[in-house]
Design a protein around this motif. Structure first.
Motif, PDB file in Angstrom:
ATOM      1  N   GLU A 118       0.697  -1.074   0.213  1.00  0.00           N
ATOM      2  CA  GLU A 118       0.023  -0.002  -0.136  1.00  0.00           C
ATOM      3  C   GLU A 118       0.769   1.234  -0.043  1.00  0.00           C
ATOM      4  O   GLU A 118       0.536   2.385  -0.567  1.00  0.00           O
ATOM      5  N   ALA A 119       1.902   1.051   0.822  1.00  0.00           N
ATOM      6  CA  ALA A 119       2.983   2.538   0.871  1.00  0.00           C
ATOM      7  C   ALA A 119       3.524   2.831  -0.489  1.00  0.00           C
ATOM      8  O   ALA A 119       3.525   3.899  -0.925  1.00  0.00           O
ATOM      9  N   VAL A 120       3.868   1.882  -1.416  1.00  0.00           N
ATOM     10  CA  VAL A 120       4.298   1.919  -2.594  1.00  0.00           C
ATOM     11  C   VAL A 120       3.295   2.882  -3.422  1.00  0.00           C
ATOM     12  O   VAL A 120       3.835   3.835  -4.116  1.00  0.00           O
ATOM     13  N   LYS A 121       2.188   2.480  -3.433  1.00  0.00           N
ATOM     14  CA  LYS A 121       1.109   2.819  -4.142  1.00  0.00           C
ATOM     15  C   LYS A 121       1.062   4.500  -3.867  1.00  0.00           C
ATOM     16  O   LYS A 121       0.750   5.335  -4.552  1.00  0.00           O
ATOM     17  N   GLU A 122       1.282   4.825  -2.547  1.00  0.00           N
ATOM     18  CA  GLU A 122       1.140   6.212  -1.959  1.00  0.00           C
ATOM     19  C   GLU A 122       2.344   6.954  -2.510  1.00  0.00           C
ATOM     20  O   GLU A 122       2.151   8.204  -2.935  1.00  0.00           O
ATOM     21  N   PHE A 123       3.616   6.215  -2.576  1.00  0.00           N
ATOM     22  CA  PHE A 123       4.906   7.110  -3.068  1.00  0.00           C
ATOM     23  C   PHE A 123       4.671   7.241  -4.520  1.00  0.00           C
ATOM     24  O   PHE A 123       5.053   8.338  -4.776  1.00  0.00           O
ATOM     25  N   ILE A 124       3.936   6.345  -5.306  1.00  0.00           N
ATOM     26  CA  ILE A 124       3.726   6.570  -6.893  1.00  0.00           C
ATOM     27  C   ILE A 124       2.843   7.711  -6.953  1.00  0.00           C
ATOM     28  O   ILE A 124       3.179   8.911  -7.797  1.00  0.00           O
ATOM     29  N   LYS A 125       1.819   7.950  -6.106  1.00  0.00           N
ATOM     30  CA  LYS A 125       1.074   9.008  -6.201  1.00  0.00           C
ATOM     31  C   LYS A 125       1.605  10.228  -5.901  1.00  0.00           C
ATOM     32  O   LYS A 125       1.434  11.295  -6.540  1.00  0.00           O
ATOM     33  N   PHE A 126       2.579  10.307  -4.806  1.00  0.00           N
ATOM     34  CA  PHE A 126       3.142  11.424  -4.237  1.00  0.00           C
ATOM     35  C   PHE A 126       3.970  12.078  -5.665  1.00  0.00           C
ATOM     36  O   PHE A 126       3.917  13.312  -5.766  1.00  0.00           O
ATOM     37  N   LYS A 127       4.923  11.326  -6.112  1.00  0.00           N
ATOM     38  CA  LYS A 127       5.792  11.457  -7.080  1.00  0.00           C
ATOM     39  C   LYS A 127       4.951  12.113  -8.492  1.00  0.00           C
ATOM     40  O   LYS A 127       5.589  12.973  -9.121  1.00  0.00           O
ATOM     41  N   GLN A 128       3.674  11.620  -8.476  1.00  0.00           N
ATOM     42  CA  GLN A 128       2.715  12.167  -9.814  1.00  0.00           C
ATOM     43  C   GLN A 128       2.493  13.559  -9.385  1.00  0.00           C
ATOM     44  O   GLN A 128       2.281  14.182 -10.236  1.00  0.00           O
TER      45      GLN A 128
END
Lengths: 261, 302
Positions: free
Chosen positions: B78-88
């Motif tokens: 789940e955390a990785v999904k949030e990191f991807i979203k942050f970098k977008q």
């Protein structure tokens, strides 16, 4: 932290009680406190009564903390922190329609009483519940226009409280202000109706909370990133419209998303 | 004026959100950037979701915050999904933080998280609040720090930061061990062990009984740790612990810190703490004729 003795307990329904504490909390309707039972848990509860001498919390029995609380008696102590968060606006002049689902009636009853003190009696208080026995505050609110909707028709109108809301909004063209608290999917419907008829609203939301002071990030709302404990729990219609997770998902204790449907 | 280069990455200012404050979601991290953070550290992540300790987990007082959240997190997936979203949402440097109960777990986490668009990886070896579960923090032992650092370096190319504990009796020795094992940077410090008791309830307030002290009370302790570590090693340091003002942040830099962690200040100064602190730093620098942070970094170390 205040360690406070329970001074009065009212059985509201078979699963809801109101606990009263002798303390000048200086709270506003919509704000919440953190209630602590040592060794068990601490959770946020919205304030359902505050007259400057005593405040009350109306609590639905649904877990370890509330199970223990329901066993407690007068003079037993609990830990109270707060009040926290942003409450409802107090608008003395406008016609209020309050939409309370289940124990969401707690902060709205407090708001209704505050409005009456400020001279605004122009309130339609809509309460929705499963049946007659699970309706809250029908006695306490007997000086207000009560509009009742139950799922089984055992009291008031049979059907949804949101239909009741639509009827009142469309009954005349005078300005109105909607306030709501209850299950999130009901609140989402209320928001949709307010958008449809372009009526201003304030909505009291609920999320899992830990710190209450905007640092732990547990109640951060997508996509705004605001913490509900400090930016809410009451938010305006404009803010609610920007909260993408509203009516869609919330986060569990771990932070994992949990979808409402 | 505040531009900072840390391990070849440019930070618009040296203030980074410390791990464990906000930082659970992409939106929360992004809001912190909008509030002026030069970089952000996400909340520590484990392989599996963890609910953390029951409440109360945080007590906020005038001079300190005491917490024992218990490393709640939704797990690495789940955390990785949030990191991807942050970098977008933005290009601001992102530090992920991981923790595990065993060096193999750190290795596995490092491997899994390396697929995410993160800039740095912080190893949380120093949480004081999970000892019943994980034993004493790894950051108390030069051997444990060496093994975990080497393990993670094998599994990832992302620069790694070792987060140290002020509760260790020999923090400079631990920092030296991390540097020797290949760590790219140090974050000093995590919280200081402490507790609070409610007298009327006759009970410890935190469900975990004890927790970690942060906030103004931690600042002088953290400052000395940073000073001592910077006097001993060459890799850069994120100076963290009780920084709530521009003056505190500049002191951290004079003690040798490259970046400055900001956590409890979000409580003491509001979520806009980052903008307030950078404004204060610039004001002091202008008054004192300091043109850039390089000029004063480690200036107190002789």
């Amino acid at each position: 932290m205040h360690s406070l003795k329970i001074t009065k307990i009212i059985d509201e329904t078979s699963s809801v009680k109101t606990f009263y504490f002798p303390h000048n909390l200086k709270s506003r309707p919509g704000q919440f406190v953190m209630l602590w039972l040592p060794g068990i848990d601490q959770k946020p509860f919205s304030i359902s009564f505050d007259d400057g001498r005593t405040f009350g919390l109306t609590i639905f029995k649904r877990g370890a903390l509330t199970d223990k609380l329901f066993e407690m008696k007068i003079n037993d102590r609990v830990g109270i922190d707060g009040p926290y968060g942003v409450g409802f606006s107090i608008k003395p002049d406008i016609h209020h329609i309050m939409v309370a689902g289940g124990y969401g009636a707690a902060p709205l009853a407090f708001l209704a009483e505050e409005l009456i003190i400020k001279g605004n009696n122009n309130i339609d208080f809509c309460i929705g519940a499963k049946n007659k026995d699970s309706l809250l505050f029908t006695q306490r609110l007997n000086n207000i226009r009560l509009r009742i909707a139950t799922d089984d028709g055992s009291s008031g109108q049979k059907g949804l409280i949101t239909d009741l809301l639509k009827n009142i909004i469309t009954a005349d063209s005078r300005p109105k202000f909607i306030v709501t608290c209850g299950p999130e999917l009901m609140e989402k419907k209320v928001l949709d109706i307010c958008n449809q008829y372009n009526v201003d609203a304030e909505i009291c939301l609920e999320r899992y909370m830990k710190c209450g002071v905007g640092i732990c990030g547990q109640c951060a709302m997508d996509d705004l990133g605001i913490c509900l404990c400090t930016h809410g729990p009451v938010v305006t219609r404009e803010v609610a419209n920007k909260i993408k997770e509203f009516g869609v998902y919330h986060r569990e204790k771990s932070g994992k998303k949990k979808y409402f449907i | 004026m505040l531009q900072t280069n840390f391990l070849k990455k440019q930070f618009s200012n040296p203030l980074v959100l410390a791990s464990g404050i906000l930082g659970l979601t992409a939106a929360s991290l992004h809001r912190t950037v909008q509030n002026g953070a030069g970089g952000v550290t996400a909340k520590s992540v484990s392989l599996e979701p963890r609910p953390g300790h029951p409440n109360p987990v945080i007590i906020s007082k005038k001079y300190y915050i005491l917490n024992a959240v218990g490393l709640s997190n939704p797990g690495v997936v789940e955390a990785v999904k949030e990191f991807i979203k942050f970098k977008q949402l933005c290009a601001t440097p992102l530090i992920a933080s991981i923790f595990g109960g065993h060096h193999d777990e750190f290795g596995e986490l490092a491997e899994k998280i390396s697929a995410a668009p993160i800039d740095f990886l912080e190893l949380n070896l120093s949480c004081p609040n999970v000892s019943h579960e994980f034993g004493r923090p790894f950051a108390f032992s030069t051997e444990a720090v060496t093994i975990i650092t080497k393990k993670v370096k094998e599994k990832t190319k992302i620069p790694i930061i070792i987060k140290l504990s002020p509760n260790a009796s020999n923090i400079t020795e631990i920092a030296k061990a991390a540097e020797a094992a290949g760590a790219d940077a140090i974050c000093a410090v995590n919280t200081l062990s402490g507790m609070a008791i409610d007298v009327k309830m006759r009970q410890p307030i935190l469900h975990n009984k004890h927790g970690g002290v942060s906030g103004p009370a931690l600042f002088p302790v953290a400052l000395k740790c940073v000073y001592d570590i910077c006097s001993t090693i060459k890799i850069p340091i994120i100076g963290t612990g009780g920084v709530t003002s521009g003056e505190d942040a500049l002191a951290m830099i004079m003690a040798g810190a490259t970046l400055v962690g900001i956590g409890s200040a979000v409580y003491y100064r509001g979520e806009n703490a980052f903008n307030k602190i950078t404004d204060e730093m610039e004001k002091i620098m202008t008054e004192e004729g300091i043109k850039n942070l390089e000029e004063i970094r480690g200036i107190c170390i002789h």
